[in-house]
Design a protein around this motif. Structure first.
Motif, PDB file in Angstrom:
ATOM      1  N   SER A  99      -3.812  64.458  21.780  1.00  0.00           N
ATOM      2  CA  SER A  99      -4.480  62.544  22.428  1.00  0.00           C
ATOM      3  C   SER A  99      -4.019  62.580  20.655  1.00  0.00           C
ATOM      4  O   SER A  99      -4.872  62.984  19.374  1.00  0.00           O
ATOM      5  N   GLY A 100      -4.141  60.315  20.470  1.00  0.00           N
ATOM      6  CA  GLY A 100      -4.141  60.716  19.710  1.00  0.00           C
ATOM      7  C   GLY A 100      -5.358  60.187  18.976  1.00  0.00           C
ATOM      8  O   GLY A 100      -5.770  60.269  17.931  1.00  0.00           O
ATOM      9  N   TYR A 101      -6.672  60.556  19.728  1.00  0.00           N
ATOM     10  CA  TYR A 101      -8.176  60.405  19.353  1.00  0.00           C
ATOM     11  C   TYR A 101      -7.708  61.809  18.555  1.00  0.00           C
ATOM     12  O   TYR A 101      -8.932  61.831  17.196  1.00  0.00           O
ATOM     13  N   ASN A 104      -5.670  61.270  15.134  1.00  0.00           N
ATOM     14  CA  ASN A 104      -6.441  60.979  14.030  1.00  0.00           C
ATOM     15  C   ASN A 104      -7.947  62.149  13.805  1.00  0.00           C
ATOM     16  O   ASN A 104      -8.360  61.830  11.780  1.00  0.00           O
ATOM     17  N   HIS A 125      -9.487  51.658  14.385  1.00  0.00           N
ATOM     18  CA  HIS A 125      -9.797  52.379  15.322  1.00  0.00           C
ATOM     19  C   HIS A 125     -10.611  53.544  15.293  1.00  0.00           C
ATOM     20  O   HIS A 125     -10.920  53.941  14.186  1.00  0.00           O
ATOM     21  N   SER A 127     -10.856  55.992  16.701  1.00  0.00           N
ATOM     22  CA  SER A 127     -10.521  57.415  16.732  1.00  0.00           C
ATOM     23  C   SER A 127     -10.415  57.162  14.535  1.00  0.00           C
ATOM     24  O   SER A 127     -10.814  58.609  14.399  1.00  0.00           O
ATOM     25  N   GLU A 169      -3.325  50.618  10.198  1.00  0.00           N
ATOM     26  CA  GLU A 169      -2.822  50.693  11.515  1.00  0.00           C
ATOM     27  C   GLU A 169      -0.974  49.291  11.492  1.00  0.00           C
ATOM     28  O   GLU A 169      -1.635  48.821  10.931  1.00  0.00           O
ATOM     29  N   SER A 173      -4.976  47.846  16.767  1.00  0.00           N
ATOM     30  CA  SER A 173      -5.381  47.736  18.773  1.00  0.00           C
ATOM     31  C   SER A 173      -6.602  46.081  19.391  1.00  0.00           C
ATOM     32  O   SER A 173      -5.619  45.795  20.719  1.00  0.00           O
ATOM     33  N   ASP A 198      -1.069  54.360  11.071  1.00  0.00           N
ATOM     34  CA  ASP A 198      -1.507  54.825  13.347  1.00  0.00           C
ATOM     35  C   ASP A 198      -0.465  53.570  13.972  1.00  0.00           C
ATOM     36  O   ASP A 198      -0.946  52.558  13.570  1.00  0.00           O
ATOM     37  N   ALA A 200      -0.102  53.351  17.033  1.00  0.00           N
ATOM     38  CA  ALA A 200       0.068  53.501  18.025  1.00  0.00           C
ATOM     39  C   ALA A 200       0.356  52.638  18.823  1.00  0.00           C
ATOM     40  O   ALA A 200       1.177  52.601  20.008  1.00  0.00           O
ATOM     41  N   HIS A 201       0.145  50.929  18.961  1.00  0.00           N
ATOM     42  CA  HIS A 201       0.837  49.944  18.746  1.00  0.00           C
ATOM     43  C   HIS A 201       2.165  49.292  18.973  1.00  0.00           C
ATOM     44  O   HIS A 201       2.669  48.300  19.280  1.00  0.00           O
ATOM     45  N   THR A 229       1.330  58.120  18.992  1.00  0.00           N
ATOM     46  CA  THR A 229       1.221  58.255  20.323  1.00  0.00           C
ATOM     47  C   THR A 229       1.460  57.308  21.444  1.00  0.00           C
ATOM     48  O   THR A 229       2.230  56.889  21.197  1.00  0.00           O
ATOM     49  N   LYS A 232       0.642  55.045  25.575  1.00  0.00           N
ATOM     50  CA  LYS A 232       0.695  53.644  25.553  1.00  0.00           C
ATOM     51  C   LYS A 232       2.190  53.224  25.729  1.00  0.00           C
ATOM     52  O   LYS A 232       2.852  53.457  27.250  1.00  0.00           O
ATOM     53  N   GLY A 238      -1.089  62.251  24.949  1.00  0.00           N
ATOM     54  CA  GLY A 238      -0.173  62.792  23.329  1.00  0.00           C
ATOM     55  C   GLY A 238      -0.146  61.895  22.569  1.00  0.00           C
ATOM     56  O   GLY A 238      -0.378  60.727  22.231  1.00  0.00           O
TER      57      GLY A 238
HETATM   58  C1  PLP Z   1      -4.796  53.111  17.015  1.00  0.00           C
HETATM   59  C2  PLP Z   1      -4.968  53.456  17.853  1.00  0.00           C
HETATM   60  N1  PLP Z   1      -4.854  54.820  17.949  1.00  0.00           N
HETATM   61  C3  PLP Z   1      -5.446  55.947  18.503  1.00  0.00           C
HETATM   62  C4  PLP Z   1      -5.736  55.276  19.808  1.00  0.00           C
HETATM   63  C5  PLP Z   1      -5.760  57.144  20.005  1.00  0.00           C
HETATM   64  O1  PLP Z   1      -5.072  57.419  20.969  1.00  0.00           O
HETATM   65  P1  PLP Z   1      -5.142  57.919  22.323  1.00  0.00           P
HETATM   66  O2  PLP Z   1      -5.705  57.276  23.804  1.00  0.00           O
HETATM   67  O3  PLP Z   1      -4.157  58.598  22.920  1.00  0.00           O
HETATM   68  O4  PLP Z   1      -6.207  59.540  22.114  1.00  0.00           O
HETATM   69  C6  PLP Z   1      -5.500  54.645  20.043  1.00  0.00           C
HETATM   70  C7  PLP Z   1      -6.065  54.445  21.654  1.00  0.00           C
HETATM   71  O5  PLP Z   1      -6.974  53.588  21.970  1.00  0.00           O
HETATM   72  C8  PLP Z   1      -5.475  53.543  19.266  1.00  0.00           C
HETATM   73  O6  PLP Z   1      -5.410  52.273  20.232  1.00  0.00           O
END
Ligand code: PLP
Length: 373
Positions: A99-101, A104, A125, A127, A169, A173, A198, A200-201, A229, A232, A238
């Motif tokens: 996961s992204g969590y 990070n 974020h 994480s 980021e 987010s 990051d 992610a978005h 990530t 989204k 993942g």
């Molecule tokens: C900026 C950012 N990084 C990381 C994550 C974590 O990613 P994941 O949902 O895959 O654990 C999120 C999700 O909420 C996020 O918004």
């Protein structure tokens, strides 16, 4: 044991405190149908697009992965996907996390060492923050998107630390705004500081074929690490950390959230592969861009929105109860929007977080605008 309560009084007290503050979190299972809340920006998940793409692969898969990547869970499929992800994001190495969590946490807890310094935007974020908390490096925050605040920290501290990392980021987010990536890349280059972004978005939203903002702005080579990530816009699950081959090898050796967990199973890997296949041919990115353009053209400056060019648009409504009331009002009209309350954001900065999608219609956006007015 007479009088002994099963639950420690602290957990009862803290829950009560949340209740009083109007910030008690709870899980829901049914959602209003007009979606302005999920992170499924391109409809890959909810509109079945990824499922359709997966069908074309006609693969029969093993359901479990049987062990961690370093024991029995690795496979040629991992290797194939990581190689093509590295190519897609124009770098040497890519390493998939569950996961992204996890990504990070694993990156920031393992790479910066005692004697190093981490400088992070104040709005990164959770994480990333948790990864930093697990690291032995020193950590300071700079004001959100404030280049001068970062420059000041670098000039004050650069010489007292071994390595310095800047963590941001590309799209925030909870605000939807962009980091000033071009300036950040240049400051990091000049100050010999390592930039971590990051995305992610930003994946699926910015850049050619949704490659992200770093590639759109051509600063990807200036990044030490980027995080993509998949929960989204990619519609699955993942994440991948991309960077040098050395970074990849380092993470395989030292990143605990990579090492001590069961590997991602084949069906999840195939979903990631399918999501990348879809990205390069989908019309949904264009539709999302058109919707972002339409939405920003109709919102009124009096509505107190945070400026954004991304899929995330936030209207500030101070107060947990106030923002909750508006969320509920929207829900009664079948509009799904989440309120973001403190402590997720600072007290006074509570907001309605509106996520735009490729599948939202102009009528839906117009209706939302009327509700907010
Ligand atoms: C900026 C950012 N990084 C990381 C994550 C974590 O990613 P994941 O949902 O895959 O654990 C999120 C999700 O909420 C996020 O918004």
């Amino acid at each position: 044991m007479g009088g002994f309560k099963k639950n420690p009084s602290t957990i009862v007290d803290l829950l009560q405190h949340r209740q009083i503050k109007g910030s008690l979190r709870s899980l829901i299972t049914s959602y209003p149908s007009i979606d302005f809340s999920s992170n499924d920006y391109l409809g890959f998940s909810s509109k079945g697009l990824l499922a359709e793409e997966l069908k074309t692969m006609n693969a029969s898969v093993q359901v479990g992965s049987t062990g961690s990547r370093l024991i029995s869970g690795n496979s040629l499929l991992f290797q194939e996907i990581e190689n093509s992800v590295a190519k897609f994001h124009e770098t040497e190495g890519a390493l998939i996390f569950n996961s992204g969590y996890d990504a990070n946490l694993g990156l920031l807890s393992s790479v910066p060492q005692k004697g190093d310094l981490i400088l992070s935007d104040e709005l990164i974020h959770a994480s990333l923050i948790d990864g930093i908390r697990l690291s032995f490096a020193t950590h300071y925050k700079f004001r959100h998107n404030d280049i001068n605040s970062l420059k000041e920290l670098i000039s004050r501290h650069r010489d007292s630390f071994n390595e310095v990392y800047v963590v941001v980021e590309s799209v925030y987010s909870m605000d939807g705004d962009h980091a000033p990536l071009i300036e950040l890349a240049s400051i990091c280059r000049d100050g010999k500081v390592h930039l971590i972004v990051d995305e992610a978005h930003a994946i699926g939203v910015f850049g050619k074929e949704g490659r992200g903002l770093c590639q759109e702005l051509n600063i990807h080579d200036d990044c030490f690490a980027r995080i993509y990530t998949y929960g989204k816009a990619m519609g699955c699950h993942g994440a991948t950390i991309v960077g040098s081959e050395e970074l990849k090898n380092y993470l395989i050796n030292f990143s605990r959230s990579f090492i001590y967990t069961t590997a991602m199973p084949e069906h999840s890997l195939l979903a990631i592969k399918a999501a990348y296949q879809l990205l390069i041919k989908t019309p949904e990115i264009k539709k999302l861009k058109a919707n972002i353009h339409y939405f920003t053209s109709i919102i009124d400056s009096s509505l107190d929105f945070i400026e954004s060019r991304s899929a995330i648009h936030c209207k500030l409504i101070p107060g947990n109860r106030e923002v909750q009331q508006l969320e509920e009002k929207c829900a009664t009209e079948d509009v799904f929007i989440k309120s973001i309350k403190s402590p997720t954001v600072k007290e006074g900065k509570e907001r309605l977080r509106i996520c735009l999608h490729s599948f939202n219609t102009e009528q839906e956006m117009g209706f939302l605008f009327k509700l907010l007015n």
